[in-house]
Design a protein around this motif. Structure first.
Motif, PDB file in Angstrom:
ATOM      1  N   GLN A 159      22.367  37.811  65.540  1.00  0.00           N
ATOM      2  CA  GLN A 159      21.586  38.797  65.067  1.00  0.00           C
ATOM      3  C   GLN A 159      22.330  39.934  64.940  1.00  0.00           C
ATOM      4  OE1 GLN A 159      17.599  38.589  65.779  1.00  0.00           O
ATOM      5  NE2 GLN A 159      17.511  36.657  66.907  1.00  0.00           N
ATOM      6  N   ALA A 160      22.855  40.333  65.675  1.00  0.00           N
ATOM      7  CA  ALA A 160      23.508  41.726  65.793  1.00  0.00           C
ATOM      8  C   ALA A 160      24.638  41.887  64.888  1.00  0.00           C
ATOM      9  CB  ALA A 160      24.077  42.291  67.215  1.00  0.00           C
ATOM     10  N   ALA A 161      25.931  40.860  64.970  1.00  0.00           N
ATOM     11  CA  ALA A 161      27.071  40.883  64.250  1.00  0.00           C
ATOM     12  C   ALA A 161      26.662  40.349  63.122  1.00  0.00           C
ATOM     13  CB  ALA A 161      27.904  40.049  65.018  1.00  0.00           C
ATOM     14  N   GLY A 162      25.641  39.661  62.656  1.00  0.00           N
ATOM     15  CA  GLY A 162      25.451  39.370  61.259  1.00  0.00           C
ATOM     16  C   GLY A 162      24.662  40.306  60.295  1.00  0.00           C
ATOM     17  N   GLY A 163      24.177  41.384  60.967  1.00  0.00           N
ATOM     18  CA  GLY A 163      23.575  42.230  60.029  1.00  0.00           C
ATOM     19  C   GLY A 163      21.905  42.314  60.124  1.00  0.00           C
ATOM     20  N   LEU A 164      21.317  41.147  60.629  1.00  0.00           N
ATOM     21  CA  LEU A 164      19.909  41.169  60.746  1.00  0.00           C
ATOM     22  C   LEU A 164      19.059  41.992  61.488  1.00  0.00           C
ATOM     23  CD1 LEU A 164      17.935  39.269  58.994  1.00  0.00           C
ATOM     24  CD2 LEU A 164      17.913  37.657  60.920  1.00  0.00           C
ATOM     25  N   TRP A 165      19.913  42.331  62.657  1.00  0.00           N
ATOM     26  CA  TRP A 165      19.292  43.102  63.600  1.00  0.00           C
ATOM     27  C   TRP A 165      18.979  44.358  62.966  1.00  0.00           C
ATOM     28  CZ3 TRP A 165      20.233  42.015  69.555  1.00  0.00           C
ATOM     29  CH2 TRP A 165      19.424  42.568  70.192  1.00  0.00           C
ATOM     30  N   SER A 166      19.958  45.009  62.414  1.00  0.00           N
ATOM     31  CA  SER A 166      20.017  46.496  61.730  1.00  0.00           C
ATOM     32  C   SER A 166      18.755  46.638  60.800  1.00  0.00           C
ATOM     33  CB  SER A 166      21.414  46.638  61.371  1.00  0.00           C
ATOM     34  OG  SER A 166      21.513  46.105  60.071  1.00  0.00           O
ATOM     35  N   MET A 167      18.284  45.482  60.271  1.00  0.00           N
ATOM     36  CA  MET A 167      17.416  45.440  59.135  1.00  0.00           C
ATOM     37  C   MET A 167      15.975  45.291  59.608  1.00  0.00           C
ATOM     38  SD  MET A 167      19.343  42.913  56.434  1.00  0.00           S
ATOM     39  CE  MET A 167      18.031  42.788  55.446  1.00  0.00           C
ATOM     40  N   ASN A 168      15.654  44.863  60.721  1.00  0.00           N
ATOM     41  CA  ASN A 168      14.319  44.422  61.290  1.00  0.00           C
ATOM     42  C   ASN A 168      13.820  45.712  62.142  1.00  0.00           C
ATOM     43  OD1 ASN A 168      12.431  42.234  61.084  1.00  0.00           O
ATOM     44  ND2 ASN A 168      13.064  42.047  63.480  1.00  0.00           N
ATOM     45  N   GLY A 169      12.503  45.780  61.961  1.00  0.00           N
ATOM     46  CA  GLY A 169      11.687  46.856  62.529  1.00  0.00           C
ATOM     47  C   GLY A 169      11.151  47.709  61.891  1.00  0.00           C
ATOM     48  N   TYR A 170      11.040  49.166  62.311  1.00  0.00           N
ATOM     49  CA  TYR A 170      10.253  49.852  61.307  1.00  0.00           C
ATOM     50  C   TYR A 170      11.193  51.185  61.324  1.00  0.00           C
ATOM     51  CZ  TYR A 170       5.862  47.537  62.006  1.00  0.00           C
ATOM     52  OH  TYR A 170       4.777  46.515  62.003  1.00  0.00           O
ATOM     53  N   PRO A 171      11.037  52.027  59.842  1.00  0.00           N
ATOM     54  CA  PRO A 171      11.921  52.967  59.821  1.00  0.00           C
ATOM     55  C   PRO A 171      12.155  54.208  60.648  1.00  0.00           C
ATOM     56  CG  PRO A 171      10.202  52.894  58.055  1.00  0.00           C
ATOM     57  CD  PRO A 171       9.967  51.520  58.865  1.00  0.00           C
ATOM     58  N   ALA A 226      20.491  42.114  51.050  1.00  0.00           N
ATOM     59  CA  ALA A 226      21.238  43.351  51.590  1.00  0.00           C
ATOM     60  C   ALA A 226      22.848  43.423  51.322  1.00  0.00           C
ATOM     61  CB  ALA A 226      21.215  43.264  53.166  1.00  0.00           C
ATOM     62  N   VAL A 227      23.215  42.381  51.202  1.00  0.00           N
ATOM     63  CA  VAL A 227      24.725  42.260  50.702  1.00  0.00           C
ATOM     64  C   VAL A 227      24.904  42.922  49.502  1.00  0.00           C
ATOM     65  CG1 VAL A 227      26.737  40.701  50.277  1.00  0.00           C
ATOM     66  CG2 VAL A 227      25.341  40.501  52.393  1.00  0.00           C
ATOM     67  N   VAL A 228      23.935  42.316  48.465  1.00  0.00           N
ATOM     68  CA  VAL A 228      24.338  42.606  46.997  1.00  0.00           C
ATOM     69  C   VAL A 228      24.049  44.243  46.851  1.00  0.00           C
ATOM     70  CG1 VAL A 228      24.608  40.445  45.961  1.00  0.00           C
ATOM     71  CG2 VAL A 228      22.484  41.366  46.313  1.00  0.00           C
ATOM     72  N   ARG A 229      23.227  44.700  47.729  1.00  0.00           N
ATOM     73  CA  ARG A 229      22.772  45.937  47.525  1.00  0.00           C
ATOM     74  C   ARG A 229      23.802  47.042  47.961  1.00  0.00           C
ATOM     75  NH1 ARG A 229      17.324  46.638  50.999  1.00  0.00           N
ATOM     76  NH2 ARG A 229      17.858  49.093  50.523  1.00  0.00           N
ATOM     77  N   TYR A 230      24.623  46.422  49.038  1.00  0.00           N
ATOM     78  CA  TYR A 230      25.740  47.170  49.434  1.00  0.00           C
ATOM     79  C   TYR A 230      26.946  47.254  48.453  1.00  0.00           C
ATOM     80  CZ  TYR A 230      29.584  49.111  52.009  1.00  0.00           C
ATOM     81  OH  TYR A 230      30.481  49.833  52.529  1.00  0.00           O
ATOM     82  N   THR A 231      27.334  45.900  48.088  1.00  0.00           N
ATOM     83  CA  THR A 231      28.434  45.750  47.261  1.00  0.00           C
ATOM     84  C   THR A 231      28.006  46.068  45.917  1.00  0.00           C
ATOM     85  OG1 THR A 231      27.663  43.388  46.488  1.00  0.00           O
ATOM     86  CG2 THR A 231      29.320  43.640  48.322  1.00  0.00           C
ATOM     87  N   ALA A 232      26.962  46.206  45.430  1.00  0.00           N
ATOM     88  CA  ALA A 232      26.719  46.638  44.084  1.00  0.00           C
ATOM     89  C   ALA A 232      26.635  48.489  43.897  1.00  0.00           C
ATOM     90  CB  ALA A 232      25.591  46.139  43.293  1.00  0.00           C
ATOM     91  N   LYS A 233      25.546  48.881  44.977  1.00  0.00           N
ATOM     92  CA  LYS A 233      25.112  50.162  44.947  1.00  0.00           C
ATOM     93  C   LYS A 233      25.562  50.999  46.155  1.00  0.00           C
ATOM     94  CE  LYS A 233      22.977  49.852  40.866  1.00  0.00           C
ATOM     95  NZ  LYS A 233      23.631  50.435  39.680  1.00  0.00           N
ATOM     96  N   LYS A 234      26.433  50.345  46.999  1.00  0.00           N
ATOM     97  CA  LYS A 234      26.456  51.028  48.344  1.00  0.00           C
ATOM     98  C   LYS A 234      25.320  51.487  49.317  1.00  0.00           C
ATOM     99  CE  LYS A 234      30.878  50.422  47.732  1.00  0.00           C
ATOM    100  NZ  LYS A 234      31.634  49.401  48.372  1.00  0.00           N
ATOM    101  N   GLU A 235      24.308  50.719  48.902  1.00  0.00           N
ATOM    102  CA  GLU A 235      22.909  50.964  49.738  1.00  0.00           C
ATOM    103  C   GLU A 235      23.041  50.210  50.828  1.00  0.00           C
ATOM    104  OE1 GLU A 235      19.754  49.947  47.095  1.00  0.00           O
ATOM    105  OE2 GLU A 235      20.012  51.528  45.645  1.00  0.00           O
TER     106      GLU A 235
END
Length: 412
Positions: A159-171, A226-235
């Protein structure tokens, strides 16, 4: 899927994978769940455990039974419908026995750290000499290749290394892990798919191969946009709570006795919703009459969410489902108790009564529904080494005396 004798005396389950023999050298969930799917679909799955150190998931709660026999329902859920043997793979006798069993197997599943089986002299290159058609399925934290391959890992690692943890929760709060072992489960699912694909290939070519599945890789594929948001727009995706990155309304809303999910973000569903709750004019209100306008955070907070909160506050979860669930994407956010008792779940046979310690305990069923298969009563998980005599006699050709000597010598 009832138990029926094979020609060689080993019980098998009927089903689409009947006749396949799977050696399951895995522990906890990332692996046992994969082989459980094979067992549920009819394969003969042989759970292999160390004689002195069995799968430590056997110590995980909840437990069923009296003080004299406390068995783990957690372990049983992931190891039902399997046979059980013990092998000490570090001993010459145990290593030799595994090789004999590999000759009769179609699939071997392991979830050791990459390199462990090689150190034991039981890696794929060795085992393929015993059975060229063997499918060798390896589940690990980072996979068998790459600079991190040898690192230890758990579900949270994925979860940590795959990026999911960083996306989950509240802003406005630190990231939150997904509330289940999604890395273990996803890796097991991909391993099952990959194994069946490799098996199909072996049927055509006569040659097996390694199926290499990483928890990190598996979790990465669950990150949606998440992946295409980053690769396409650097978001860089970040926690959004119950919001969605590009549609609104699409999330959790309170009602009289809890919360519902509502996803009526399209113009069609928005118009239906407005009519259902007696305010059809809201569908043509120029402030919120299009998906694009409703997605604007300020507009959603000022106009859309107050409407939904007012509408839903007058009803219970069940009432909202009854009045709107057939017309728009609206469903109760159910507790596990409500899910287990859900008539629809019952109709889908998704809670199975599995025997454990003299009782029948409800566990999740198989979500794969095949029109040509008949689902029947599941079998209990094996005790450590419960089927040593049977498996070693039938698949390894050993006499009871030889089995007894191996046990005395610590090989089983």
């Amino acid at each position: 899927m009832t138990e029926a004798p094979r020609d060689n005396g080993i019980p098998t389950r009927t089903g689409p994978l009947a006749g396949l023999v799977v050696l399951d050298i895995t522990r906890v969930v990332a692996g046992p769940f994969c082989s459980m799917l094979f067992a549920d679909l009819g394969a003969t799955v042989i759970k292999v455990e160390h004689p002195d150190e069995p799968d430590y998931a056997r110590t995980f709660p909840p437990f069923v039974g009296d003080e004299g026999e406390q068995l783990s329902a957690f372990f049983t859920q992931f190891n039902r419908n399997k046979l059980g043997i013990t092998l000490n793979l570090k001993s010459p006798g145990g290593s030799a026995l595994l090789k004999k069993l590999v000759r009769r197997a179609d699939i071997l599943v392991e979830n050791f750290r990459p390199g462990t089986m090689d150190k034991l002299g039981l890696g794929y290159e060795v085992l393929r000499q015993e059975n060229a058609k063997l499918i060798y399925t390896a589940i690990s934290g980072y996979g068998r290749t790459g600079p991190n391959a040898s690192k230890p890992a758990y579900d949270n690692t994925g979860q940590a290394a795959g990026g999911l943890w960083s996306m989950n929760g509240y802003p406005d709060r630190p990231p939150v892990r997904v509330g289940t072992i999604i890395g273990d489960l996803a890796a097991s699912l991909y391993a099952a798919i990959g194994t069946l694909a490799a098996l199909r290939e072996a049927d055509k070519t006569g040659l097996g191969q390694i199926v290499d599945v990483s928890q990190q890789d598996s979790v990465l594929t669950l990150t949606e946009n998440a992946v295409v948001r980053y690769t396409a727009k650097k978001e860089v995706a970040s926690p959004l709570g119950n919001e969605h990155p590009f549609v609104r309304p699409y999330g959790q809303f309170p009602c009289k006795d809890g919360y519902v999910f509502f996803g009526g973000y399209t113009d069609k569903f928005w118009a239906i919703t407005c009519a259902l709750f007696g305010e059809p004019d809201m569908a043509v209100d120029p402030a919120i009459d299009t998906m694009e306008k409703r997605f604007d955070p300020a507009v959603a907070e000022a106009k859309v969410y107050p409407l939904l909160n007012r509408w839903f506050s007058h009803y219970t979860k069940a009432e909202l489902e009854d009045m709107a669930g057939d017309k728009v994407p609206l469903s109760a956010i159910k507790t596990i108790a409500e899910v287990v008792e859900d008539p629809h779940i019952a109709a889908r046979n998704m809670i199975l009564n599995v025997p454990i310690a003299g009782k029948l305990i409800g566990m999740f069923g198989l979500p794969i529904k095949l029109s040509g298969a008949v689902e029947e009563a599941p079998q209990a998980a094996p005790a450590p080494g419960e089927h040593n005599d049977l498996i070693l006699a039938e698949l390894a050709g050993l006499s009871l005396q030889e089995v007894s000597e191996l046990k005395t010598g610590g090989a089983i």
